[in-house]
Design a protein around this motif. Structure first.
Motif, PDB file in Angstrom:
ATOM      1  N   GLU A   1      -5.730   4.107  -2.415  1.00 50.60           N
ATOM      2  CA  GLU A   1      -6.791   3.926  -0.880  1.00 50.60           C
ATOM      3  C   GLU A   1      -6.388   1.851  -0.871  1.00 50.60           C
ATOM      4  O   GLU A   1      -7.395   1.373  -1.461  1.00 50.60           O
ATOM      5  CB  GLU A   1      -7.789   4.478  -1.084  1.00 50.60           C
ATOM      6  CG  GLU A   1      -7.323   6.207  -0.155  1.00 50.60           C
ATOM      7  CD  GLU A   1      -6.221   6.414   1.046  1.00 50.60           C
ATOM      8  OE1 GLU A   1      -6.423   5.035   1.659  1.00 50.60           O
ATOM      9  OE2 GLU A   1      -5.295   7.124   0.969  1.00 50.60           O
TER      10      GLU A   1
ATOM     11  N   ARG B   1      -8.194   8.410  -7.059  1.00 53.03           N
ATOM     12  CA  ARG B   1      -6.875   8.877  -6.588  1.00 53.03           C
ATOM     13  C   ARG B   1      -5.615   9.935  -7.922  1.00 53.03           C
ATOM     14  O   ARG B   1      -4.955  10.590  -7.533  1.00 53.03           O
ATOM     15  CB  ARG B   1      -5.910   7.557  -6.724  1.00 53.03           C
ATOM     16  CG  ARG B   1      -4.345   7.901  -6.349  1.00 53.03           C
ATOM     17  CD  ARG B   1      -4.014   8.004  -5.129  1.00 53.03           C
ATOM     18  NE  ARG B   1      -2.973   8.408  -4.225  1.00 53.03           N
ATOM     19  CZ  ARG B   1      -2.088   9.731  -5.012  1.00 53.03           C
ATOM     20  NH1 ARG B   1      -2.685  10.814  -5.829  1.00 53.03           N
ATOM     21  NH2 ARG B   1      -0.815  10.006  -4.082  1.00 53.03           N
TER      22      ARG B   1
ATOM     23  N   CYS C   1       0.961  -0.792  -0.107  1.00 52.88           N
ATOM     24  CA  CYS C   1       0.038  -0.402  -0.145  1.00 52.88           C
ATOM     25  C   CYS C   1       1.093   1.028  -0.128  1.00 52.88           C
ATOM     26  O   CYS C   1       0.927   2.399   0.681  1.00 52.88           O
ATOM     27  CB  CYS C   1      -1.137  -0.373   1.317  1.00 52.88           C
ATOM     28  SG  CYS C   1      -2.354  -1.100   1.602  1.00 52.88           S
TER      29      CYS C   1
END
Length: 229
Positions: A129, A151, A107
């Protein structure tokens, strides 16, 4: 009617195993025809060595099959979301390349450490996310596309043609299907270099802004001088 579109998608899909971007049936590429509002994409679960140009499935931007007897890639709805959001792109690639997936699973965005990265974009490669439980329980593939679009809000998708989806993997795009695959291979190379850089020096700083500008602008823009004109 869609012979050339299917051939473009077929040839781009063959680059995935050739470039070491996925194994077995993993990954997919699509080629979009803005004039007709359809795209050709790899059929779901079919090994690359078994593909033919006529194997490609043509679907519209609502995910309806226009031509082809096979089930299209399970990622078809994600591709459709991106084509609807970014109407000037002509191809999308989703791979499962090792280092790009590793950054996605961590991540983490991929920092801009050096000139190889700066040759292609001027910022870190973004990461989405992690998807919420509610989104997963809705339409997972549509939500994946929406996460990418969210994003990229405030960014230029024509300059940042790659992203890693948290816990999932990389998506890339470009003016053609072949350029989308090219961007996927570049992303994997940058991802590996960044991993090795942080392994050697966890405190490695980002590359200087002046060096970013020099390397990016010598390949892009009106003053570009890299390659043959």
């Amino acid at each position: 009617m869609y012979t050339e579109l299917k051939r473009e998608a077929y040839e781009a899909n063959l680059e995935i195993p050739k470039q070491g971007l996925a194994i077995y049936t993993f990954g997919n590429v699509s080629a979009f025809d803005a004039a007709t509002g359809v795209f050709a994409i790899k059929p779901s679960g079919v090994p690359y060595e078994s593909l033919l140009p006529e194997s490609m499935v043509v679907v519209d931007l609502d995910g309806r099959v226009v031509e082809g007897s096979a089930r299209p890639s399970s990622d078809t709805k994600t591709h459709a979301v991106l084509y609807r959001a970014f109407g000037d792109i002509g191809g999308i690639c989703h791979s499962h390349s090792m280092y790009a997936v590793a950054w996605a699973q961590a991540c983490r965005e991929i920092p801009i450490f050096g000139t190889t990265h700066a040759d292609h974009l001027t910022a870190a490669i973004p990461v989405t996310e992690p998807m919420s439980d509610a989104a997963i329980e809705r339409d997972y593939e549509i939500e994946t596309g929406e996460q990418i679009v969210a994003r990229l809000r405030g960014l230029d998708h024509r300059e940042i043609e790659m992203i890693v989806v948290a816990c999932h993997g990389p998506f890339t795009w470009g003016k053609t299907a072949q350029k989308a695959v090219y961007n996927s291979r570049v992303l994997e190379e940058i991802a590996q270099m960044a991993y090795l850089t942080q392994s050697l020096n966890p405190a490695a700083p980002p590359i200087k802004e002046t060096l970013i500008a020099k390397h990016y602008l010598r390949k892009h823009g009106t003053g570009a001088y890299y390659g043959q004109s």
